[in-house]
Scaffold this active site. Structure first.
Site, PDB file in Angstrom:
ATOM      1  N   GLY A   1      14.866   0.023  35.021  1.00 42.62           N
ATOM      2  CA  GLY A   1      16.378   0.720  34.838  1.00 42.62           C
ATOM      3  C   GLY A   1      17.082   0.925  33.931  1.00 42.62           C
ATOM      4  O   GLY A   1      17.116   0.384  32.597  1.00 42.62           O
TER       5      GLY A   1
ATOM      6  N   SER B   1      -1.249   7.604  14.418  1.00 42.36           N
ATOM      7  CA  SER B   1      -2.032   7.981  15.375  1.00 42.36           C
ATOM      8  C   SER B   1      -3.034   9.653  15.184  1.00 42.36           C
ATOM      9  O   SER B   1      -4.234   9.910  15.264  1.00 42.36           O
ATOM     10  CB  SER B   1      -1.398   9.135  16.546  1.00 42.36           C
TER      11      SER B   1
ATOM     12  N   LEU C   1       0.637  -1.401   0.162  1.00 43.04           N
ATOM     13  CA  LEU C   1       0.127   0.625   0.068  1.00 43.04           C
ATOM     14  C   LEU C   1       0.770   1.447   0.238  1.00 43.04           C
ATOM     15  O   LEU C   1       1.160   2.084  -1.079  1.00 43.04           O
ATOM     16  CB  LEU C   1      -1.057   0.222   1.288  1.00 43.04           C
TER      17      LEU C   1
ATOM     18  N   ARG D   1      13.818  -6.765  41.897  1.00 48.82           N
ATOM     19  CA  ARG D   1      14.503  -6.069  41.802  1.00 48.82           C
ATOM     20  C   ARG D   1      14.708  -4.864  43.083  1.00 48.82           C
ATOM     21  O   ARG D   1      13.920  -4.195  43.747  1.00 48.82           O
ATOM     22  CB  ARG D   1      14.853  -5.156  40.133  1.00 48.82           C
TER      23      ARG D   1
ATOM     24  N   GLU E   1      -1.344   0.278   9.492  1.00 49.38           N
ATOM     25  CA  GLU E   1      -3.262   0.668   9.860  1.00 49.38           C
ATOM     26  C   GLU E   1      -3.370   2.100  10.007  1.00 49.38           C
ATOM     27  O   GLU E   1      -4.635   2.373  10.887  1.00 49.38           O
ATOM     28  CB  GLU E   1      -3.543   0.096  10.320  1.00 49.38           C
ATOM     29  N   GLY E   2      -3.405   3.487   9.859  1.00 49.65           N
ATOM     30  CA  GLY E   2      -2.998   4.785   9.851  1.00 49.65           C
ATOM     31  C   GLY E   2      -2.646   4.728  11.711  1.00 49.65           C
ATOM     32  O   GLY E   2      -2.012   4.509  12.332  1.00 49.65           O
TER      33      GLY E   2
ATOM     34  N   GLU F   1       3.015   4.535  -0.581  1.00 51.03           N
ATOM     35  CA  GLU F   1       4.345   4.254  -1.343  1.00 51.03           C
ATOM     36  C   GLU F   1       5.332   5.921  -1.025  1.00 51.03           C
ATOM     37  O   GLU F   1       5.222   6.129   0.204  1.00 51.03           O
ATOM     38  CB  GLU F   1       3.568   5.314  -2.836  1.00 51.03           C
TER      39      GLU F   1
ATOM     40  N   GLN G   1       6.830   4.072  45.640  1.00 51.83           N
ATOM     41  CA  GLN G   1       5.233   4.552  45.148  1.00 51.83           C
ATOM     42  C   GLN G   1       5.285   4.653  43.482  1.00 51.83           C
ATOM     43  O   GLN G   1       4.267   4.591  42.916  1.00 51.83           O
ATOM     44  CB  GLN G   1       5.151   5.669  46.233  1.00 51.83           C
TER      45      GLN G   1
HETATM   46  C1  LIG Z   1       7.780  -1.828  10.887  1.00 45.77           C
HETATM   47  C2  LIG Z   1       5.978  -1.276   9.420  1.00 45.77           C
HETATM   48  C3  LIG Z   1       5.504  -2.518   9.197  1.00 45.77           C
HETATM   49  C4  LIG Z   1       5.009  -1.469   7.839  1.00 45.77           C
HETATM   50  N1  LIG Z   1       4.556  -2.399   6.795  1.00 45.77           N
HETATM   51  C5  LIG Z   1       3.479  -1.938   5.909  1.00 45.77           C
HETATM   52  C6  LIG Z   1       2.864  -2.963   5.064  1.00 45.77           C
HETATM   53  O1  LIG Z   1       3.033  -3.927   5.352  1.00 45.77           O
HETATM   54  N2  LIG Z   1       2.645  -2.497   3.973  1.00 45.77           N
HETATM   55  C7  LIG Z   1       2.442  -1.505   3.978  1.00 45.77           C
HETATM   56  O2  LIG Z   1       1.602  -0.694   2.854  1.00 45.77           O
HETATM   57  N3  LIG Z   1       2.929  -0.107   4.720  1.00 45.77           N
HETATM   58  C8  LIG Z   1       3.490  -0.633   5.701  1.00 45.77           C
HETATM   59  N4  LIG Z   1       4.375   0.567   6.958  1.00 45.77           N
HETATM   60  C9  LIG Z   1       3.402   1.398   6.134  1.00 45.77           C
HETATM   61  C10 LIG Z   1       3.159   2.661   7.120  1.00 45.77           C
HETATM   62  O3  LIG Z   1       1.415   1.989   6.376  1.00 45.77           O
HETATM   63  C11 LIG Z   1       3.399   4.007   6.791  1.00 45.77           C
HETATM   64  O4  LIG Z   1       4.367   4.547   7.693  1.00 45.77           O
HETATM   65  C12 LIG Z   1       2.191   4.729   7.071  1.00 45.77           C
HETATM   66  O5  LIG Z   1       1.097   4.248   6.948  1.00 45.77           O
HETATM   67  C13 LIG Z   1       3.011   6.430   7.338  1.00 45.77           C
HETATM   68  O6  LIG Z   1       2.839   6.429   6.249  1.00 45.77           O
HETATM   69  P1  LIG Z   1       4.377   7.569   5.967  1.00 45.77           P
HETATM   70  O7  LIG Z   1       5.247   6.180   7.023  1.00 45.77           O
HETATM   71  O8  LIG Z   1       4.920   7.059   4.677  1.00 45.77           O
HETATM   72  O9  LIG Z   1       4.362   8.273   6.283  1.00 45.77           O
HETATM   73  P2  LIG Z   1       3.098  10.524   5.818  1.00 45.77           P
HETATM   74  O10 LIG Z   1       2.281   9.650   5.695  1.00 45.77           O
HETATM   75  O11 LIG Z   1       4.500  10.585   4.765  1.00 45.77           O
HETATM   76  O12 LIG Z   1       3.293  10.795   7.496  1.00 45.77           O
HETATM   77  C14 LIG Z   1       4.464  11.203   8.442  1.00 45.77           C
HETATM   78  C15 LIG Z   1       3.280  12.583   9.168  1.00 45.77           C
HETATM   79  O13 LIG Z   1       2.464  12.784   8.926  1.00 45.77           O
HETATM   80  C16 LIG Z   1       1.050  13.042   9.680  1.00 45.77           C
HETATM   81  N5  LIG Z   1       0.694  13.757   8.727  1.00 45.77           N
HETATM   82  C17 LIG Z   1      -0.043  12.517   7.471  1.00 45.77           C
HETATM   83  N6  LIG Z   1      -1.328  13.525   6.893  1.00 45.77           N
HETATM   84  C18 LIG Z   1      -1.474  13.747   8.248  1.00 45.77           C
HETATM   85  C19 LIG Z   1      -2.937  14.968   8.251  1.00 45.77           C
HETATM   86  N7  LIG Z   1      -3.875  14.946   7.662  1.00 45.77           N
HETATM   87  N8  LIG Z   1      -3.067  15.385   9.888  1.00 45.77           N
HETATM   88  C20 LIG Z   1      -2.267  15.297  10.344  1.00 45.77           C
HETATM   89  N9  LIG Z   1      -0.968  15.004  10.601  1.00 45.77           N
HETATM   90  C21 LIG Z   1      -0.685  14.092   9.304  1.00 45.77           C
HETATM   91  C22 LIG Z   1       1.460  12.013  10.005  1.00 45.77           C
HETATM   92  O14 LIG Z   1       0.045  10.970  10.638  1.00 45.77           O
HETATM   93  C23 LIG Z   1       3.052  10.615  10.398  1.00 45.77           C
HETATM   94  O15 LIG Z   1       2.589  11.209  11.428  1.00 45.77           O
HETATM   95  C24 LIG Z   1       4.756  -0.071   7.658  1.00 45.77           C
HETATM   96  C25 LIG Z   1       5.035   0.920   8.646  1.00 45.77           C
HETATM   97  C26 LIG Z   1       6.553   0.430   8.874  1.00 45.77           C
HETATM   98  C27 LIG Z   1       7.255   0.797  10.019  1.00 45.77           C
END
Ligand SMILES: Cc1cc2nc3c(=O)[nH]c(=O)nc-3n(C[C@H](O)[C@H](O)[C@H](O)COP(=O)(O)OP(=O)(O)OC[C@H]3O[C@@H](n4cnc5c(N)ncnc54)[C@H](O)[C@@H]3O)c2cc1C
Length: 426
Positions: A382, A409, A165, A310, A406-407, A167, A321
């Site tokens: 630690g 935060s 998915l 520990r 999957e999106g 790019e 606490q």
């Molecule tokens: C360990 C790992 C495994 C993965 N496996 C897969 C996989 O199997 N297949 C696959 O397709 N992908 C995979 N991914 C990719 C992952 O789905 C993407 O990293 C993720 O979707 C975010 O895309 P990006 O890294 O290009 O960040 P970007 O889309 O460039 O975003 C960068 C930052 O901008 C923020 N941002 C973007 N748009 C907005 C908005 N409208 N408002 C506020 N903030 C915004 C984002 O939240 C992020 O903090 C994997 C990633 C990791 C780390």
């Protein structure tokens, strides 16, 4: 009596030895309050679901856990560990029996993902990608021929799956794909690059999204099922993607250069891929959220016995606490996240087809819990928290990765707030 007491023996080892020895135990010893936590964890699960939890937990601790660090150190994909899943019925928990799967209900699927992720990110990811992104999409949008061809192979473990998915230009804005699909005689030709692709080098089935017309944005998005080792091998390059963590997942950059996909590989309609992707991610967010609570739980399971054992200033650190506060926070955020994840599973079991708001709430809360618990668990350990002899340090970056998959935060906060403000329909 704390677990550090000399006379307590667990798993053939006498506790109260140096911390460096404690980490080698697959299961840290139960502390006196552990039963109360287990009662919460099982709250409202059916007898069958509790049995599934116990069985998967036992299996993961015994068969997977002893090998995880070795695969990570060797940067080796855990093919041998994954091969242990099909005989347990764990490769197809979302696939109906008629296709060789073991589907009983969505919540049970969540419990399976949770328990596998408590022990290993990659093994849990194999199950979650195969079932949430691939099998569920094929069941919803696939032809009979596509279902017959792929679902039995996924359930039996013969075919591992990968979802292409993200790019290089971004993974959040999936309506703005740059990978193109061009109509040719008998099929389609794909050109473009995908990054961060889990399992790609080991998969026999790719779920790929590409655009038939980039100017149409999400209305051009089209979904494909692609056989990377068969008819679509030509024009496909799978290269290493440099990662600081999860080396055992062999994350890949996947390049398509006029890569041919026959007509039988089209999933749904041309230009109809965005809703298929949306539904896949909806289920994907459920399973990733379930994986996050597994990781959050693991941090508790490691930190509590450590805090009991520990000692500093002549007493166990668990009596301070400020350590207790961390443990209380870890437990509360895990239980809060679990409640959201299980509720989402029950909504799906009740037939709610799309639950974007609840999926976002569950995924956001659970992934944050996993990261915060890892930070707290490291602090409780630690300096040992960052030693390779202890698990908690590894868990931090692995949990952080679940805040993207999957999106992100930020995306989930946007979905939640926009829904509340009436700017987005459910
Ligand atoms: C360990 C790992 C495994 C993965 N496996 C897969 C996989 O199997 N297949 C696959 O397709 N992908 C995979 N991914 C990719 C992952 O789905 C993407 O990293 C993720 O979707 C975010 O895309 P990006 O890294 O290009 O960040 P970007 O889309 O460039 O975003 C960068 C930052 O901008 C923020 N941002 C973007 N748009 C907005 C908005 N409208 N408002 C506020 N903030 C915004 C984002 O939240 C992020 O903090 C994997 C990633 C990791 C780390």
């Amino acid at each position: 009596m704390g677990v550090g007491a000399e006379e307590v023996v667990w798993g053939g080892r006498t506790l109260g030895e140096t911390p460096a020895k404690v980490h080698r135990m697959a299961n840290p010893p139960a502390v006196p309050g552990a039963a109360a936590l287990e009662r919460m964890m099982d709250f409202d699960l059916s007898e069958e679901q509790r049995l599934v939890r116990r069985t998967v937990r036992e299996f993961a601790e015994k068969e997977i856990h002893p090998h995880v660090e070795r695969y990570e150190a060797e940067e080796r994909y855990p093919t041998e560990l994954i091969a242990k899943l099909p005989p347990m019925g764990l490769m197809g928990p979302m696939i109906p029996e008629r296709f060789g799967g073991s589907f009983s209900d969505v919540l049970t699927y969540g419990v399976i993902c949770e328990e596998l992720a408590r022990i290993d990110w990659v093994v849990a990811s194999v199950v979650s990608v195969s079932n949430s992104l691939l099998a569920s999409s094929i069941l919803k949008a696939g032809t009979e021929a596509q279902q017959e061809r792929w679902l039995p192979k996924i359930a039996s473990g013969e075919t591992l799956c990968s979802a292409c998915l993200t790019e290089p230009g971004g993974g959040t804005d999936l309506g703005n794909l740059k990978t193109t699909a061009t109509r040719v005689d008998g099929g389609w030709r794909l050109t473009g690059t995908k990054v961060f692709i889990s399992h790609a080098a080991h998969a026999g089935l790719f779920f790929v999204v590409a655009s038939i017309d980039v100017s149409k944005k999400h209305k051009g998005v089209t979904a494909f099922l692609l056989d990377p080792k068969g008819e679509s091998a030509e024009g496909l390059t799978i290269g290493e993607f440099p990662m600081r963590t999860l080396k055992r997942d062999n994350l890949a950059e996947v390049h398509f250069e006029n890569c041919f996909v026959p007509d039988e590989g089209l999933l749904g309609e041309p230009g109809g891929g965005f809703p298929i992707l949306g539904a896949a991610l909806d289920t994907g967010r459920f399973s990733v959220a379930a994986r996050c609570i597994g990781q959050a739980q693991r941090c508790i399971d490691l930190a509590v016995p450590y805090a009991s054992e520990r000692e500093a200033f002549g007493q166990s650190i668990g009596q301070f606490q400020m350590i207790q506060e961390k443990i209380a926070n870890m437990i509360c955020r895990t239980e809060a996240a679990r409640a959201l994840v299980y509720r989402l599973g029950r909504m799906k079991d009740a037939g709610v087809a799309r639950a974007s708001l609840e999926s976002s709430m569950a995924k956001l809360t659970a992934s944050q819990a996993a990261v915060e618990n890892a930070l707290d668990a490291i602090q409780i350990h630690g300096g040992y928290g960052l030693s390779t002899e202890y698990e908690v340090g590894r868990l931090l970056l692995e949990a952080k990765s679940l805040e993207f998959g999957e999106g992100t935060s930020e995306l989930h906060k946007k979905i939640i707030a926009e829904t509340a403000l009436g700017l987005r329909k459910q």
